[in-house]
Design a protein around this motif. Structure first.
Motif, mmCIF file in Angstrom:
data_model
loop_
_atom_site.group_PDB
_atom_site.id
_atom_site.type_symbol
_atom_site.label_atom_id
_atom_site.label_comp_id
_atom_site.label_asym_id
_atom_site.label_seq_id
_atom_site.Cartn_x
_atom_site.Cartn_y
_atom_site.Cartn_z
ATOM 1 N N GLY A 166 -22.517 -6.768 23.341
ATOM 2 C CA GLY A 166 -23.737 -7.358 23.870
ATOM 3 C C GLY A 166 -24.803 -6.314 24.129
ATOM 4 N N LEU A 167 -26.052 -6.765 24.175
ATOM 5 C CA LEU A 167 -27.201 -5.888 24.399
ATOM 6 C C LEU A 167 -28.184 -6.614 25.308
ATOM 7 C CD1 LEU A 167 -28.934 -3.356 23.692
ATOM 8 C CD2 LEU A 167 -29.734 -4.612 21.683
ATOM 9 N N ALA A 168 -28.513 -6.012 26.445
ATOM 10 C CA ALA A 168 -29.460 -6.605 27.387
ATOM 11 C C ALA A 168 -30.571 -5.591 27.683
ATOM 12 C CB ALA A 168 -28.760 -7.011 28.680
ATOM 13 N N VAL A 169 -31.796 -6.006 27.472
ATOM 14 C CA VAL A 169 -32.955 -5.132 27.649
ATOM 15 C C VAL A 169 -33.831 -5.696 28.763
ATOM 16 C CG1 VAL A 169 -35.019 -4.212 26.543
ATOM 17 C CG2 VAL A 169 -32.892 -4.387 25.246
ATOM 18 N N ILE A 170 -34.210 -4.837 29.694
ATOM 19 C CA ILE A 170 -34.961 -5.289 30.866
ATOM 20 C C ILE A 170 -36.388 -4.744 30.853
ATOM 21 C CG2 ILE A 170 -35.068 -5.284 33.400
ATOM 22 C CD1 ILE A 170 -32.036 -5.002 33.444
ATOM 23 N N ASP A 171 -37.331 -5.639 30.760
ATOM 24 C CA ASP A 171 -38.768 -5.395 30.896
ATOM 25 C C ASP A 171 -39.297 -4.261 30.015
ATOM 26 O OD1 ASP A 171 -40.787 -6.855 32.248
ATOM 27 O OD2 ASP A 171 -41.342 -5.037 33.326
ATOM 28 N N VAL A 172 -38.954 -4.303 28.742
ATOM 29 C CA VAL A 172 -39.586 -3.406 27.776
ATOM 30 C C VAL A 172 -39.758 -4.164 26.465
ATOM 31 C CG1 VAL A 172 -37.359 -2.394 27.092
ATOM 32 C CG2 VAL A 172 -39.475 -1.193 26.570
ATOM 33 N N VAL A 173 -40.994 -4.199 25.997
ATOM 34 C CA VAL A 173 -41.363 -4.858 24.754
ATOM 35 C C VAL A 173 -42.254 -3.893 23.986
ATOM 36 C CG1 VAL A 173 -42.730 -6.745 23.766
ATOM 37 C CG2 VAL A 173 -41.148 -7.203 25.646
ATOM 38 N N GLU A 174 -42.023 -3.784 22.695
ATOM 39 C CA GLU A 174 -42.734 -2.798 21.897
ATOM 40 C C GLU A 174 -44.258 -2.883 22.052
ATOM 41 O OE1 GLU A 174 -43.498 -1.614 17.195
ATOM 42 O OE2 GLU A 174 -41.926 -3.049 17.719
ATOM 43 N N GLY A 175 -44.820 -4.061 21.843
ATOM 44 C CA GLY A 175 -46.272 -4.195 21.876
ATOM 45 C C GLY A 175 -46.878 -3.788 23.207
ATOM 46 N N THR A 176 -46.322 -4.316 24.285
ATOM 47 C CA THR A 176 -46.830 -3.998 25.620
ATOM 48 C C THR A 176 -46.639 -2.530 25.947
ATOM 49 O OG1 THR A 176 -46.209 -6.233 26.320
ATOM 50 C CG2 THR A 176 -46.712 -4.651 28.043
ATOM 51 N N GLY A 297 -41.927 7.500 19.983
ATOM 52 C CA GLY A 297 -40.628 7.360 19.335
ATOM 53 C C GLY A 297 -39.688 6.423 20.054
ATOM 54 N N TRP A 298 -39.839 6.305 21.370
ATOM 55 C CA TRP A 298 -38.995 5.374 22.120
ATOM 56 C C TRP A 298 -39.258 3.930 21.714
ATOM 57 C CZ3 TRP A 298 -40.345 7.584 27.644
ATOM 58 C CH2 TRP A 298 -39.755 8.855 27.792
ATOM 59 N N PHE A 299 -40.549 3.595 21.552
ATOM 60 C CA PHE A 299 -40.940 2.187 21.464
ATOM 61 C C PHE A 299 -41.372 1.722 20.076
ATOM 62 C CE2 PHE A 299 -42.213 3.691 25.822
ATOM 63 C CZ PHE A 299 -41.149 3.103 26.490
ATOM 64 N N GLU A 300 -41.771 2.609 19.202
ATOM 65 C CA GLU A 300 -42.275 2.199 17.892
ATOM 66 C C GLU A 300 -41.155 1.545 17.066
ATOM 67 O OE1 GLU A 300 -45.645 4.174 15.176
ATOM 68 O OE2 GLU A 300 -43.776 5.322 15.234
ATOM 69 N N GLY A 301 -41.420 0.354 16.547
ATOM 70 C CA GLY A 301 -40.424 -0.380 15.763
ATOM 71 C C GLY A 301 -39.306 -0.992 16.590
ATOM 72 N N LEU A 302 -39.473 -1.009 17.916
ATOM 73 C CA LEU A 302 -38.403 -1.453 18.808
ATOM 74 C C LEU A 302 -38.050 -2.926 18.620
ATOM 75 C CD1 LEU A 302 -36.576 -0.406 21.102
ATOM 76 C CD2 LEU A 302 -38.291 -1.244 22.731
ATOM 77 N N SER A 303 -39.055 -3.778 18.427
ATOM 78 C CA SER A 303 -38.789 -5.218 18.316
ATOM 79 C C SER A 303 -37.910 -5.538 17.116
ATOM 80 C CB SER A 303 -40.114 -5.990 18.225
ATOM 81 O OG SER A 303 -40.830 -5.889 19.440
ATOM 82 N N GLN A 304 -38.221 -4.957 15.971
ATOM 83 C CA GLN A 304 -37.420 -5.228 14.783
ATOM 84 C C GLN A 304 -36.012 -4.651 14.911
ATOM 85 O OE1 GLN A 304 -37.843 -7.177 12.165
ATOM 86 N NE2 GLN A 304 -39.755 -7.873 13.124
ATOM 87 N N LYS A 305 -35.895 -3.487 15.533
ATOM 88 C CA LYS A 305 -34.561 -2.909 15.762
ATOM 89 C C LYS A 305 -33.744 -3.822 16.663
ATOM 90 C CE LYS A 305 -35.502 2.062 15.123
ATOM 91 N NZ LYS A 305 -36.878 1.980 14.634
ATOM 92 N N PHE A 306 -34.369 -4.321 17.707
ATOM 93 C CA PHE A 306 -33.695 -5.220 18.644
ATOM 94 C C PHE A 306 -33.226 -6.486 17.927
ATOM 95 C CE2 PHE A 306 -34.141 -8.842 21.659
ATOM 96 C CZ PHE A 306 -33.165 -8.491 22.585
ATOM 97 N N LEU A 307 -34.104 -7.083 17.150
ATOM 98 C CA LEU A 307 -33.773 -8.334 16.472
ATOM 99 C C LEU A 307 -32.700 -8.155 15.404
ATOM 100 C CD1 LEU A 307 -37.386 -9.794 16.099
ATOM 101 C CD2 LEU A 307 -35.588 -10.630 17.623
ATOM 102 N N SER A 308 -32.625 -6.969 14.833
ATOM 103 C CA SER A 308 -31.665 -6.740 13.750
ATOM 104 C C SER A 308 -30.259 -6.422 14.249
ATOM 105 C CB SER A 308 -32.150 -5.608 12.841
ATOM 106 O OG SER A 308 -32.144 -4.372 13.532
ATOM 107 N N CYS A 309 -30.104 -6.159 15.547
ATOM 108 C CA CYS A 309 -28.766 -5.878 16.083
ATOM 109 C C CYS A 309 -27.920 -7.144 16.025
ATOM 110 C CB CYS A 309 -28.860 -5.377 17.522
ATOM 111 S SG CYS A 309 -29.664 -3.761 17.684
#
Length: 383
Positions: A166-176, A297-309
């Motif tokens: 499982g993967l749980a992410v708290i209050d971090v979104v790439e765009g914001t 580097g922390w946040f760039e491309g984060l949404s797609q990485k998250f969705l692909s897990c």
């Protein structure tokens, strides 16, 4: 009069005026207890884990059975920010909490504390888990807040945790997050650089809104600060803001007392790291302003990485405005569970640890990876 003018100038409300005969109100409203508390009130064990490359990471553990919630804190925070959440979630379901001081943070010591790249820190996660569990790791759910959430996604995306369930992410979104980077240095410059005592640091954290939960701030801030001698602070005081008790944002009359029960519990139940040496002050353990080159580097491309897990995923947010386009589409397609916990700040898991614990426990029960304790029943996702 001078004191009131100073408060007006700083934008703070004036202190209430008490008329004769109102002294009894001291027995009703008491000054909050901002004294620091120690880790062992919340965690069972503390250990230093050495990796195969010689780096040493501070780890706190709670619980003995069930899957492991592997907890990664945000930038500038420490493993102690998960203290209250760990006590709540282990009371709801059979699970274990493992909280880590990431590279450059808390009490971890590495060969290069300045390298906070997403690749390096996500590799650290894999190495710590390997050192802890060798070839037989338990089922692991990566849980990360802010920067730690990004690192959790990178670790999952790179398949660095073979037993990930499982993967749980708290209050971090790439765009914001990417939009906020331009103002991050301004925010960091606005923080005090020095505190006279740990108590004033905790008071600042609560009253500035960095941590809205007083109990959590009392243990969390201990991991964010370090003691420095007055000889080391001379130039800092000249160049940067210095926060002392006289700067505190008063919410109660200054002669209000701390409840006696709180003082007694400090003595009886746990150690209290108090700075009794007036030759020392406190400053931040890590200078986040010097880590700017890693932020993108922390946040760039984060949404797609998250969705692909491939593991079951959950996103916990403080507000719907934080959801970017990719995640909005993904959420509509049912690719992850989303929970909104409004009326709290960015440190969601510290402000409302009981609610985040309920969400995590429900997530584990939904996916049948943990057993409930007592009569706990999972709640439906809220979004």
């Amino acid at each position: 009069m001078e004191k009131e003018l100073m408060k007006k100038k700083s934008g703070l409300p004036p202190m209430p005026i008490f008329m004769p005969g109102q002294a009894s109100k001291r027995n009703i409203v008491r000054r909050k207890d901002y004294s620091p508390v120690y880790w062992d009130k919340y965690f069972d064990t503390k250990l230093d884990v050495s990796t195969d490359v010689g780096d040493t990471f501070r780890v706190y553990e709670r619980g003995h059975d069930g899957p492991v919630l592997f907890l990664l804190h945000g930038g500038g925070f420490s493993a102690l920010s998960w203290a209250l959440l760990s006590t709540h979630v282990t009371a709801l379901v059979k699970c274990r909490c493992v909280a880590v001081d990431l590279r450059g943070h808390g009490d971890s010591v590495t060969s290069d504390d300045s390298n906070l790249s997403a690749e390096k820190m996500s590799s650290d996660v894999g190495k710590i888990i390997s050192s802890l569990y060798k070839d037989n790791p338990p089922p692991i759910i990566l849980v990360g807040h802010s920067m730690g959430g990004a690192i959790a996604v990178h670790a999952a995306f790179r398949n660095l945790v073979p037993s990930l369930i499982g993967l749980a992410v708290i209050d971090v979104v790439e765009g914001t997050a990417m939009e906020a980077l331009s103002s991050m240095q301004t925010f960091l410059r606005g923080r005090p650089k020095l505190f006279d005592t740990m108590e004033t640091a905790i008071e600042w954290a609560v009253r500035s809104g960095q941590i809205q939960n007083v109990e959590s701030a009392r243990v969390s801030m201990v991991g964010q600060l370090k003691s420095v001698s007055t000889n080391e602070t001379g130039s800092m005081e000249l160049e940067h803001q210095h926060f002392s008790i006289t700067d505190s944002i008063e919410e109660e009359p200054s002669d209000y007392e701390v409840p006696e029960a709180s003082s007694a519990s400090l003595t009886e139940n746990f150690k209290t790291p108090v700075n009794s040496n007036q030759d020392h002050k406190y400053t931040w353990r890590i200078d986040l302003s010097k880590t700017e080159k890693f932020w993108t580097g922390w946040f760039e491309g984060l949404s797609q990485k998250f969705l692909s897990c491939s593991a079951p995923k959950m996103l916990i947010l403080a507000g719907p405005d934080r959801l970017d386009r990719d995640l909005t589409i993904g959420q509509m397609q049912g690719k992850f569970q989303m929970n909104l916990l409004p009326q709290c700040g960015h440190a969601v898991h510290e402000d409302v640890p009981d609610k985040v614990a309920d969400v995590l426990a429900s997530f584990m029960l939904r996916h049948k990876v943990a057993e409930p304790i007592g009569n706990f029943e999972r709640t439906m996702p809220g979004c």
